[in-house]
Motif scaffolding. Structure first.
Motif, PDB file in Angstrom:
ATOM      1  N   MET A   1      67.642   9.765  66.068  1.00 25.31           N
ATOM      2  CA  MET A   1      67.831  11.052  65.453  1.00 25.31           C
ATOM      3  C   MET A   1      69.222  11.086  64.810  1.00 25.31           C
ATOM      4  O   MET A   1      70.232  10.797  65.432  1.00 25.31           O
ATOM      5  N   ILE A   2      69.283  11.435  63.554  1.00 32.22           N
ATOM      6  CA  ILE A   2      70.538  11.518  62.820  1.00 32.22           C
ATOM      7  C   ILE A   2      70.833  12.985  62.536  1.00 32.22           C
ATOM      8  O   ILE A   2      69.996  13.701  61.997  1.00 32.22           O
ATOM      9  N   LYS A   3      72.037  13.418  62.921  1.00 28.32           N
ATOM     10  CA  LYS A   3      72.463  14.784  62.639  1.00 28.32           C
ATOM     11  C   LYS A   3      73.556  14.739  61.583  1.00 28.32           C
ATOM     12  O   LYS A   3      74.417  13.873  61.626  1.00 28.32           O
ATOM     13  N   GLY A   4      73.501  15.676  60.655  1.00 26.99           N
ATOM     14  CA  GLY A   4      74.516  15.744  59.617  1.00 26.99           C
ATOM     15  C   GLY A   4      75.029  17.159  59.453  1.00 26.99           C
ATOM     16  O   GLY A   4      74.330  18.130  59.739  1.00 26.99           O
ATOM     17  N   GLU A   5      76.271  17.258  59.011  1.00 28.30           N
ATOM     18  CA  GLU A   5      76.870  18.568  58.815  1.00 28.30           C
ATOM     19  C   GLU A   5      77.816  18.501  57.622  1.00 28.30           C
ATOM     20  O   GLU A   5      78.546  17.530  57.447  1.00 28.30           O
ATOM     21  N   LEU A   6      77.769  19.533  56.796  1.00 28.22           N
ATOM     22  CA  LEU A   6      78.666  19.639  55.653  1.00 28.22           C
ATOM     23  C   LEU A   6      79.512  20.880  55.839  1.00 28.22           C
ATOM     24  O   LEU A   6      78.987  21.967  56.085  1.00 28.22           O
ATOM     25  N   THR A   7      80.829  20.725  55.733  1.00 30.55           N
ATOM     26  CA  THR A   7      81.751  21.846  55.858  1.00 30.55           C
ATOM     27  C   THR A   7      82.625  21.885  54.616  1.00 30.55           C
ATOM     28  O   THR A   7      83.183  20.859  54.222  1.00 30.55           O
ATOM     29  N   ILE A   8      82.728  23.068  54.002  1.00 30.53           N
ATOM     30  CA  ILE A   8      83.607  23.257  52.845  1.00 30.53           C
ATOM     31  C   ILE A   8      84.846  23.990  53.354  1.00 30.53           C
ATOM     32  O   ILE A   8      84.733  25.060  53.944  1.00 30.53           O
ATOM     33  N   VAL A   9      86.023  23.408  53.132  1.00 33.00           N
ATOM     34  CA  VAL A   9      87.271  24.028  53.581  1.00 33.00           C
ATOM     35  C   VAL A   9      88.240  24.135  52.412  1.00 33.00           C
ATOM     36  O   VAL A   9      88.167  23.348  51.457  1.00 33.00           O
TER      37      VAL A   9
ATOM     38  N   LYS B   1      87.729  21.207  49.758  1.00 36.04           N
ATOM     39  CA  LYS B   1      87.263  19.879  50.161  1.00 36.04           C
ATOM     40  C   LYS B   1      85.931  20.006  50.875  1.00 36.04           C
ATOM     41  O   LYS B   1      85.695  20.961  51.604  1.00 36.04           O
ATOM     42  N   ALA B   2      85.082  19.015  50.666  1.00 32.60           N
ATOM     43  CA  ALA B   2      83.807  18.935  51.375  1.00 32.60           C
ATOM     44  C   ALA B   2      83.958  17.846  52.430  1.00 32.60           C
ATOM     45  O   ALA B   2      84.356  16.721  52.122  1.00 32.60           O
ATOM     46  N   ILE B   3      83.645  18.193  53.682  1.00 32.31           N
ATOM     47  CA  ILE B   3      83.732  17.228  54.775  1.00 32.31           C
ATOM     48  C   ILE B   3      82.326  16.988  55.298  1.00 32.31           C
ATOM     49  O   ILE B   3      81.664  17.907  55.771  1.00 32.31           O
ATOM     50  N   PHE B   4      81.860  15.753  55.158  1.00 31.99           N
ATOM     51  CA  PHE B   4      80.531  15.360  55.623  1.00 31.99           C
ATOM     52  C   PHE B   4      80.673  14.684  56.974  1.00 31.99           C
ATOM     53  O   PHE B   4      81.491  13.772  57.139  1.00 31.99           O
TER      54      PHE B   4
ATOM     55  N   VAL C   1      82.520  10.089  59.150  1.00 42.34           N
ATOM     56  CA  VAL C   1      83.080  11.218  58.407  1.00 42.34           C
ATOM     57  C   VAL C   1      83.456  10.768  57.005  1.00 42.34           C
ATOM     58  O   VAL C   1      83.989   9.674  56.815  1.00 42.34           O
ATOM     59  N   ALA C   2      83.154  11.638  56.028  1.00 42.25           N
ATOM     60  CA  ALA C   2      83.567  11.393  54.646  1.00 42.25           C
ATOM     61  C   ALA C   2      84.130  12.691  54.082  1.00 42.25           C
ATOM     62  O   ALA C   2      83.738  13.787  54.490  1.00 42.25           O
ATOM     63  N   GLN C   3      85.043  12.542  53.130  1.00 40.71           N
ATOM     64  CA  GLN C   3      85.679  13.715  52.537  1.00 40.71           C
ATOM     65  C   GLN C   3      85.664  13.588  51.027  1.00 40.71           C
ATOM     66  O   GLN C   3      85.890  12.508  50.483  1.00 40.71           O
ATOM     67  N   VAL C   4      85.391  14.717  50.337  1.00 38.14           N
ATOM     68  CA  VAL C   4      85.350  14.738  48.884  1.00 38.14           C
ATOM     69  C   VAL C   4      86.168  15.926  48.400  1.00 38.14           C
ATOM     70  O   VAL C   4      86.017  17.036  48.914  1.00 38.14           O
TER      71      VAL C   4
END
Length: 137
Positions: free
Chosen positions: A1-9, A16-19, A29-32
């Motif tokens: 099971m893969i869980k993902g979350e996107l947070t915009i700060v 920035k978008a933090i995946f 973790v990745a950041q854009v």
């Protein structure tokens, strides 16, 4: 099971978008950088749908967590709450709120100063009274 979350700060001066991605024992973790203006929903969807495969994730391991089943309706409510704005609506309301906070701080400071002055005045009165009692001897 893969869980993902996107947070915009908002990390001044850019958004920035933090995946985040968790699959069992791996935490990635990745950041854009999204730019200086607030990203719109179509921009976010385009980022997720078209450019997700091009993201460079930083990988580390995580301790095994026990995942409890979450009712789908509860998960939907939590997702809805996470996407809602938590700020006051208009710029005028935000300006009024900021002005209110500043006036509150000013009132608090004035109250503190007045209290300190009253204490000092009372102390000086006590000292004068004490000196008056011992004046004749």
């Amino acid at each position: 099971m893969i869980k993902g979350e996107l947070t915009i700060v908002f990390d001044d001066p850019f958004y920035k978008a933090i995946f985040e991605r968790i699959d069992g024992i791996n935490y990635e973790v990745a950041q854009v950088n999204l730019g200086a203006s607030l990203p719109s929903m179509p921009e976010i969807l385009r980022l997720v749908n078209d450019h997700y495969s091009q993201l460079h994730f930083y990988q580390s391991t995580v301790k095994k967590k026990i995942h409890h089943h979450i009712n789908p309706k509860r998960a939907q409510r939590l997702a809805h709450r996470a996407t809602q704005k938590r700020t006051i609506g208009t710029k005028a309301q935000q300006a009024l709120k900021k002005q209110f906070e500043q006036s509150k701080i000013a009132k608090k400071k004035a109250s503190k100063d007045k209290k300190r002055e009253d204490q000092e005045r009372r102390f000086l009165q006590k000292q004068a009274k004490r000196r008056e009692k011992h004046r004749g001897h």
